[in-house]
Enzyme design. Structure first.
Site, PDB file in Angstrom:
ATOM      1  N   LYS A   1       7.608  54.342  -4.542  1.00  0.00           N
ATOM      2  CA  LYS A   1       7.942  53.661  -5.794  1.00  0.00           C
ATOM      3  C   LYS A   1       8.780  54.550  -6.707  1.00  0.00           C
ATOM      4  CE  LYS A   1       3.758  50.850  -5.543  1.00  0.00           C
ATOM      5  NZ  LYS A   1       2.362  50.679  -5.986  1.00  0.00           N
TER       6      LYS A   1
ATOM      7  N   GLN B   1      -2.369  52.617  -9.466  1.00  0.00           N
ATOM      8  CA  GLN B   1      -2.354  52.533  -8.007  1.00  0.00           C
ATOM      9  C   GLN B   1      -3.752  52.254  -7.478  1.00  0.00           C
ATOM     10  OE1 GLN B   1       0.449  52.653  -6.014  1.00  0.00           O
ATOM     11  NE2 GLN B   1      -0.969  52.035  -4.400  1.00  0.00           N
TER      12      GLN B   1
ATOM     13  N   ASP C   1       2.495  44.810 -12.327  1.00  0.00           N
ATOM     14  CA  ASP C   1       1.821  44.430 -11.085  1.00  0.00           C
ATOM     15  C   ASP C   1       1.334  42.982 -11.134  1.00  0.00           C
ATOM     16  OD1 ASP C   1       1.926  46.277  -9.043  1.00  0.00           O
ATOM     17  OD2 ASP C   1       0.186  47.420  -9.718  1.00  0.00           O
TER      18      ASP C   1
END
Length: 269
Positions: free
Chosen positions: A29, A73, A96
């Site tokens: 990422k 994460q 997200d």
């Protein structure tokens, strides 16, 4: 954005612990951010950190005007409450798409979430860009996880598909999947979906990424999907490979969500 208003998007990533797979995903990422000109910010906390430390890190990202997208994460260590942490991320920075407000708005007609979960968004984008009609099609989503299966089912309904979910308690799942025009899988079981589960001509989107031992590989392991590729490719009219299928598009959708967040912040069109 840099050329017109002198600002660039920023993405903040929180990593807890030393899981090899999580570190790899974060590295991918960050590299993608730098490639397209998004400023990456990372905070790494030890495996045994407490919730207060993690809340402080999330809060610092929420309040930083240079950071427009925030992701935690997953998975987190078991002593941390994922739902609680995700809910603490600002919905306006939840790139997200996992915040309860965004998931709730995705589920409700007439409302729009600030962000759609990246994996689900990548699935739809993949189909649309390949001129696959979704409206009126029988879509079977195998798996109902909060990260992929559930939001993918909701998003498919927004595109007017007839959606069926297969889960651990579904009886005769192979009969259900055999009726699919489009099959989406994210169950985390290598090669679970076999060729006889599939209807000839089906379109398969394999969102599983399962690491299995491979002594012939330099790393000693390799990734495979939930769908047995060698059997499915004989039946399917189109199928995504693992690796190299949905994964890279998911990263692109994360970058896209981050840019959208920055545009809203700067009121830039």
């Amino acid at each position: 954005m840099k050329n017109t208003i002198g600002e660039i998007p920023g993405l903040g990533v929180l990593l807890v612990g030393g899981r090899r797979d999580s570190q790899t995903f974060v590295d991918i990422k960050m590299k993608a951010c730098m490639k397209v000109g998004i400023a990456p910010f990372t905070v790494e906390l030890p495996e045994d950190c407490n919730e207060a430390e993690l809340f402080d890190a999330v809060s610092s990202f929420n309040e930083n005007p240079l950071i427009h997208g925030v992701i935690v994460q997953l998975p987190l260590p078991k002593h941390l409450d994922e739902e609680k942490i995700i809910s603490y991320v600002s919905p306006e920075k939840d790139v997200d798409g996992f915040h309860p407000i965004n998931v709730g708005n995705l589920a409700m007609q007439g409302r729009e979430p600030s962000f759609i979960p990246c994996s689900s968004k990548s699935c739809i984008e993949l189909l649309l860009r390949n001129d696959v009609e979704i409206k009126g099609k029988n879509v079977v989503v195998v798996g109902r996880s909060k990260l992929v299966g559930l939001p993918t089912s909701l998003l498919m309904q927004r595109h007017h598909a007839t959606v069926t979910t297969v889960h651990a308690f579904t009886r005769n799942p192979e009969q259900v999947t055999h009726g699919a025009d489009i099959l989406v899988s994210d169950i985390g079981v290598p090669n679970m979906i076999r060729g006889h589960w599939l209807n000839p001509g089906v379109i398969v989107v394999d969102m599983g990424a399962n690491s299995i031992e491979d002594t012939g590989s330099l790393q000693g392991h390799r990734l495979i999907g939930d769908v047995c590729y060698d059997e499915a490719i004989v039946k399917a009219s189109a199928i995504t490979p693992v690796p190299g299928g949905v994964g890279p598009i998911t990263i692109s959708m994360l970058l896209s969500n981050t840019v959208d967040a920055a545009k809203r912040s700067y009121r830039h069109t």
